[in-house]
Design a protein around this motif. Structure first.
Motif: not given
Length: 80
Positions: A1-16
């Motif tokens: 569903m969602l990996s830890a790496a995808q989570c970190r990358a998505a936060r990076g895209l949003l600058n969250w």
């Protein structure tokens, strides 16, 4: 569903920050931190809340289809 790496990358895209993600997903910041460090796997409902928060902010998740799973920002439909 969602990996830890995808989570970190998505936060990076949003600058969250992890705190901002936790607030958007209505989960604890410790949950986010532990997930991203791959030290714990959250419940399915928690992963869904995180994924939904990202999608609401404009993140698209790319399925693993031979090229590997990933994330990207949705294309804007507004004319430039």
């Amino acid at each position: 569903m969602l990996s830890a790496a995808q989570c970190r990358a998505a936060r990076g895209l949003l600058n969250w920050t992890q705190q901002e993600l936790a607030e958007a997903a209505k989960v604890g910041v410790v949950t986010v931190r532990q997930f991203e460090l791959a030290g714990a796997v959250p419940r399915r409902a928690t992963l869904l809340a995180i994924k939904t928060a990202f999608e609401a902010a404009g993140v698209e998740f790319i399925a693993e289809n031979g090229g590997g799973a990933g994330v990207r920002l949705k294309r804007s439909t507004a004319a430039s």
